[in-house]
Design a protein around this motif. Structure first.
Motif, mmCIF file in Angstrom:
data_model
loop_
_atom_site.group_PDB
_atom_site.id
_atom_site.type_symbol
_atom_site.label_atom_id
_atom_site.label_comp_id
_atom_site.label_asym_id
_atom_site.label_seq_id
_atom_site.Cartn_x
_atom_site.Cartn_y
_atom_site.Cartn_z
ATOM 1 N N TYR A 1 51.473 5.109 47.737
ATOM 2 C CA TYR A 1 52.745 5.596 47.210
ATOM 3 C C TYR A 1 53.640 4.452 46.760
ATOM 4 O O TYR A 1 54.325 4.549 45.734
ATOM 5 C CB TYR A 1 53.438 6.477 48.254
ATOM 6 N N PHE B 1 54.887 4.356 42.871
ATOM 7 C CA PHE B 1 56.301 4.617 42.570
ATOM 8 C C PHE B 1 57.118 3.350 42.359
ATOM 9 O O PHE B 1 58.107 3.371 41.620
ATOM 10 C CB PHE B 1 56.932 5.444 43.691
ATOM 11 N N ASN C 1 61.990 2.220 48.735
ATOM 12 C CA ASN C 1 61.812 3.626 49.105
ATOM 13 C C ASN C 1 61.748 3.836 50.604
ATOM 14 O O ASN C 1 61.297 2.967 51.361
ATOM 15 C CB ASN C 1 60.507 4.166 48.501
ATOM 16 N N PHE D 1 59.707 6.439 52.692
ATOM 17 C CA PHE D 1 58.624 7.419 52.627
ATOM 18 C C PHE D 1 58.531 8.158 53.962
ATOM 19 O O PHE D 1 58.510 7.527 55.021
ATOM 20 C CB PHE D 1 57.279 6.734 52.351
ATOM 21 N N ILE E 1 59.078 11.411 49.102
ATOM 22 C CA ILE E 1 59.510 10.124 48.544
ATOM 23 C C ILE E 1 61.008 10.170 48.346
ATOM 24 O O ILE E 1 61.524 10.987 47.575
ATOM 25 C CB ILE E 1 58.800 9.829 47.205
ATOM 26 N N GLU E 2 61.708 9.297 49.033
ATOM 27 C CA GLU E 2 63.158 9.255 48.949
ATOM 28 C C GLU E 2 63.584 7.857 48.509
ATOM 29 O O GLU E 2 63.708 6.955 49.344
ATOM 30 C CB GLU E 2 63.784 9.627 50.297
ATOM 31 N N PRO E 3 63.783 7.646 47.196
ATOM 32 C CA PRO E 3 64.236 6.328 46.735
ATOM 33 C C PRO E 3 65.557 5.953 47.398
ATOM 34 O O PRO E 3 66.486 6.767 47.465
ATOM 35 C CB PRO E 3 64.403 6.523 45.228
ATOM 36 N N ARG F 1 67.051 1.917 56.249
ATOM 37 C CA ARG F 1 67.520 2.723 55.117
ATOM 38 C C ARG F 1 69.024 2.959 55.208
ATOM 39 O O ARG F 1 69.744 2.844 54.200
ATOM 40 C CB ARG F 1 66.789 4.065 55.100
#
Length: 339
Positions: free
Chosen positions: A161, A165, A169, A171, A181-183, A238
Motif C-alpha cells: 500500500y 499510494f 499515510n 494505514f 488508507i487515511e492520508p 499521526r
C-alpha cells in the motif's frame, strides 16, 4: 492468454517509491490484525525501483528475458525463477515474447520494502502494457495476493500500500483483510521539518526478511500486548502530525519507545552490532530511531536536531549516510511509448 493489439504501448517504464515505516510495523501481519486491527504510520521516500516492460524481439533466441541482479532467458513463464515476475505474468495472463528489466536506487533486502515495491511497479507496468489504467488500491491488492496468498511470504500488507499510494499515510488493517488508507493531513511545514531532522545510515547488512518475520509471526500470541502498544504509537504519531508542530524530541521519543518494543518481538530483530550503532547515535545526540523494516540489518533511521547531526554523523562515521526526502506520489507510469 492476452493477445496485445498493435496499437498498445510497446515500452512502459514505471517508477515506484520505497518507504520508511515510523510506527506500527508488525501489526500489519494477519496473525495480529485478524485478532485486533493493526495500524501503521509511514512515508514514501525519494528512492525508487524502476521497471521496464517491452515486447521482446523475435530476433532473440529466447521469448522471455528478465533482468534484475541476474539475467533470466527462458522459454516459458513457468520457467521463470523470479517469483514475483512469474506470478505477475500469470496473474495478468500475459504471453511471451516479453522483456522485463528492473533497477533500484538502493540494495534489496534492506528494510525499505523493495520486494513489494517491485511487485507494485511491475504490475503497474504490465497493466499499462495491456493499455489499462488501474487504481493504486487494485495494484496494492494484486501485489498482496501474489506475495502473501500465492507465494506464502510471511509478510504484512503495509509495504504494497505504501508503494502504490505514496505520501504520508495512516494505514489501518482490519479483521477480514480490508485496508483503510487515511492520508495524513499534517500541519504546515510538518513534513519538511520531519525530513529535515531525519538521518539514515546503511549498516552494510542485508538480510532475508522472511526469516525474521517467520519468527515474529510465531511469537504473536505471546506478544499481543506489545503489538497493541506499537499500533497505538502509529496513532500517536499521526496525531502529532495533524495537530502539533513538529517536535524532534517528541517524534524521536516515540521512535525510540517503538524500537525498544520491537526488539522484544523476535530474537533476530537486532544484533550486538546494531545495538552498538544505535547507542552511539543516541549518545551523540539523536532523539530516537529504529532499524527499518523487519530488522537484523538494512538501514538505521534517526531523528536528530540540525545542530546535533554533525556529532551523530561523526559517531557513525564507519557507516554510509543515505540522504532521503519525502515522496508525495505512489507508483507512476513514466514512459509509455508507441512503436
Amino acid at each position: 492468454m492476452a493477445n496485445l493489439a498493435a496499437n498498445l504501448p510497446r515500452i512502459v517504464v514505471t517508477r515506484t517509491p520505497l518507504r520508511v515505516s515510523f510506527a506500527g510495523g508488525g501489526t500489519d501481519l494477519a496473525d495480529f490484525y485478524e485478532r485486533d486491527y493493526g495500524a501503521v504510520f509511514s512515508a514514501a521516500i525519494d528512492k525508487y525501483i524502476h521497471v521496464t516492460v517491452k515486447r521482446h524481439s523475435e530476433l532473440f533466441n529466447e521469448p522471455i528475458r528478465i533482468n534484475y541482479s541476474v539475467t533470466e532467458m527462458v522459454e516459458s513463464v513457468d520457467a521463470i525463477q523470479n517469483n514475483i515476475a512469474r506470478e505477475s505474468l500469470r496473474l495478468l495472463k500475459i504471453d511471451p515474447p516479453i522483456y522485463i528489466s528492473t533497477v533500484g536506487d538502493l540494495p534489496a533486502s534492506t528494510g525499505l520494502a523493495g520486494s513489494s515495491c517491485f511487485a507494485v511497479g511491475l504490475l503497474n507496468a504490465l497493466h499499462a502494457y495491456r493499455g489499462e489504467r488501474v487504481s493504486p488500491g487494485q495494484l496494492a491488492e494484486e501485489a498482496t495476493h501474489i506475495e502473501i496468498s500465492v507465494l506464502k511470504e510471511p509478510i504484512g500488507k503495509q509495504d504494497q500500500y505504501a508503494a502504490a499510494f505514496g505520501g504520508l499515510n495512516f494505514f489501518r488493517f482490519n479483521p477480514g483483510g480490508a485496508v483503510t488508507i487515511e492520508p495524513a493531513r499534517p500541519n504546515g511545514g510538518f513534513i519538511n521539518n520531519l525530513f529535515g531532522h531525519v538521518l539514515m545510515f546503511w549498516t552494510g547488512l542485508q538480510r532475508n526478511a522472511s526469516s525474521v518475520l517467520a519468527e515474529q509471526r510465531t511469537n504473536i500470541p505471546d506478544k499481543l500486548g506489545i503489538l497493541k502498544k506499537m499500533r497505538d504509537q502509529a496513532h500517536q504519531l499521526r496525531t502529532m502530525a495533524e495537530t502539533e508542530k513538529f517536535s524532534a524530541e517528541g517524534f524521536g521519543r516515540v521512535l525510540d519507545e517503538s524500537w525498544q518494543l520491537k526488539r522484544q518481538l523476535a530474537s533476530s530483530i537486532s544484533s550486538s552490532k546494531i545495538d552498538e550503532y544505535y547507542e552511539l547515535a543516541r549518545k551523540a545526540g539523536a532523539e530516537g530511531g529504529k532499524i527499518c523494516g523487519a530488522g537484523n540489518g538494512g538501514f538505521l533511521l534517526f531523528i536528530a536536531r540540525p545542530e546535533k547531526k554533525a556529532s551523530v554523523r561523526k559517531a557513525l562515521s564507519q557507516l554510509l549516510e543515505v540522504p532521503i526526502h519525502f515522496e508525495a506520489h505512489g507508483t507512476r507510469v513514466l514512459l509509455p511509448f508507441e512503436q
